[in-house]
Design a protein around this motif. Structure first.
Motif, PDB file in Angstrom:
ATOM      1  N   THR A   2       0.841  -1.199   0.000  1.00  0.00           N
ATOM      2  CA  THR A   2       0.000   0.000   0.000  1.00  0.00           C
ATOM      3  C   THR A   2       0.873   1.244   0.000  1.00  0.00           C
ATOM      4  N   GLY A   3       0.529   2.205  -0.808  1.00  0.00           N
ATOM      5  CA  GLY A   3       1.242   3.484  -0.779  1.00  0.00           C
ATOM      6  C   GLY A   3       1.257   4.136  -2.149  1.00  0.00           C
ATOM      7  N   GLU A  31       3.330   6.116  -3.197  1.00  0.00           N
ATOM      8  CA  GLU A  31       4.706   6.309  -3.679  1.00  0.00           C
ATOM      9  C   GLU A  31       5.255   5.067  -4.375  1.00  0.00           C
ATOM     10  N   ASP A  77      -3.169   5.008  -1.415  1.00  0.00           N
ATOM     11  CA  ASP A  77      -3.625   5.392  -0.083  1.00  0.00           C
ATOM     12  C   ASP A  77      -5.015   6.001  -0.136  1.00  0.00           C
ATOM     13  N   GLY A  90       1.070   1.465   5.578  1.00  0.00           N
ATOM     14  CA  GLY A  90      -0.214   2.058   5.944  1.00  0.00           C
ATOM     15  C   GLY A  90      -0.772   1.570   7.270  1.00  0.00           C
ATOM     16  N   ASP A 106      -2.536   6.384   6.667  1.00  0.00           N
ATOM     17  CA  ASP A 106      -2.476   4.989   7.086  1.00  0.00           C
ATOM     18  C   ASP A 106      -3.890   4.459   7.287  1.00  0.00           C
TER      19      ASP A 106
HETATM   20 MG    MG Z   1       2.409   4.246   3.359  1.00  0.00          MG
END
Ligand code: MG
Ligand code: AMP
Length: 391
Positions: A177-178, A180, A220, A243, A250
């Motif tokens: 997860t993210g 970026e 996210d 997250g 998160d």
């Molecule tokens: Mg993250």
């Protein structure tokens, strides 16, 4: 915050040993044997020659004794007659010992002229015969559970076991997860990095015998995370990465709980890896790992590996805690159990790396052990005995 050992007991309570499946022997290497299996025959199935030579009566074996060669026995082709007094059968390794014979004189100890042989070398005491069932007898057992090594596979083959009952592979879904994160091989934007944890964890868990699916990276956002979870249908364990802290971005805990996750715990007194969460989601277990790469990998070793081993029905599921003398002094430890990246030196001393930041995969990759420091461990000097786990 709970201790590492409490967290591990909670995690192990979320999973159970899985059912068995039959696999062909050629596919059984490294799988975990689920039920005892028994040999279907004696091995060898007859008394067999262990050497190339001449089969004769044991009582007649002495230096200078002479025999008449009356036939031949090779592997796969027995001699059908009976060896009488003064008679010999030419025999090769693996051939059944003919009736009447009780000793194989090796060919190096014999001089042959036409049909006649003379024992010209000291024959010794060993009869050079492998007795029937000398390896194993019909009904002898290979006991479960055991992870099948190449030697076990050879033994099962010799026992005439063509299909083996093994525990089915745990099905694992990994979700990074993210915003970026991008997959290896793509061209990251200026603010992006490559998702590494899923690949490290897949390698770790597949090495233990799990079947691991890497799902598409979740952004996210609530919607993206929900979509990722919707792809986990039918798995035994869902692992999210990142997250899991309490930052604005998160969202894993919120989404998992909105989808019915019953939380078992959140936060463990360990370093790295504090923001770990776990619970039950329907018939699957769910573990939320922290995103920092070293934290995720260490949690994989400490928590996910024992869960996989329990699902596989293995006898030993906890990593072995070993000890070694310290190569360098260490200051006092804080309130969290510390898993320090370290190497075991040639002289047997353990050397932790200076840099222990949980984002440093290059340090983890050089480490071969994790030095384990209990919470509130006192100052340690060179030579003090400390505990470690192998990576
Ligand atoms: Mg993250
Ligand atoms: P988070 O737990 O989401 O706050 O992430 C903590 C740190 O780990 C951040 O620097 C993330 O960029 C990084 N991170 C999270 N997930 C991954 C991943 N799958 N691979 C590599 N780094 C990650």
């Amino acid at each position: 915050m709970i201790s590492v050992s409490d967290a591990l007991s909670h995690l192990l309570n979320l999973v159970s040993p899985l059912e068995a499946e039959m696999v062909p022997l050629a596919k059984a290497s490294s799988r975990v044997l689920a039920r005892d299996v028994t040999a279907r025959r004696d091995q060898p199935p007859f008394s067999a020659s262990a050497m190339d030579g001449y089969a004769v009566k044991g009582a007649e074996v002495e230096l200078h004794a002479m025999f008449k060669v009356i036939g031949e026995a090779a592997a796969g082709h027995r001699f059908d007659g009976v060896v009488g007094a003064g008679q010999a059968v030419r025999i090769f390794t693996g051939a059944p010992i003919p009736e009447g014979a009780g000793f194989v004189v090796i060919q190096e100890d014999v001089t042959r002229k036409g049909d006649l042989i003379t024992i010209t070398g000291e024959p010794g005491d060993g009869d050079n015969i492998r007795p029937r069932g000398g390896d194993f007898f019909d009904g002898e057992t290979v006991s479960a559970p055991c992870r099948l090594s190449p030697s076990d596979i050879a033994l099962l083959a010799a026992m005439n076991i063509a299909e083996v009952p093994v525990t089915r592979r745990p099905e694992i879904a990994l979700i990074s997860t993210g915003d970026e994160l991008v997959m290896p091989g793509s061209t990251p934007g200026p603010d992006q990095i490559i998702a590494s944890n899923t690949f490290g964890l897949k390698a770790l868990l597949e090495g233990l015998g799990a079947h691991v699916r890497i799902l598409p990276i979740a952004n996210d956002t609530l919607g993206s995370l929900k979509t990722a979870f919707s792809l986990t249908e039918g798995v035994d364990l869902v692992v999210t990465i990142g997250g899991a802290s309490v930052g604005d971005h998160d969202l894993v805990a919120d989404v998992a709980e909105s989808l019915g996750m019953e939380r078992s715990f959140y936060k463990v007194a360990m370093r790295p890896g504090k923001p770990l969460m776990a619970g039950r989601m329907g018939r699957a277990a769910m573990v939320g790992l922290p995103g920092n790469p070293v934290s995720a990998m260490v949690c994989g070793h400490i928590f996910l590996a024992p869960m996989i081993k329990k699902m596989l029905g293995e006898a030993h599921i906890q990593p072995a805690l070993l000890s070694a003398p310290l190569a360098t002094p260490l200051g006092p430890n804080g309130p969290r159990e510390h898993y320090m990246r370290a190497v075991l030196k040639q002289d047997g001393q353990i050397q932790p790396f200076d840099r222990q930041d949980s984002s440093l995969l290059s340090v983890l990759a050089q480490a071969d052990v994790l030095l384990v420091r209990p919470p509130h461990d006192k100052i340690r000097s060179i030579g003090d005995t400390v505990h470690y786990l192998r990576l």
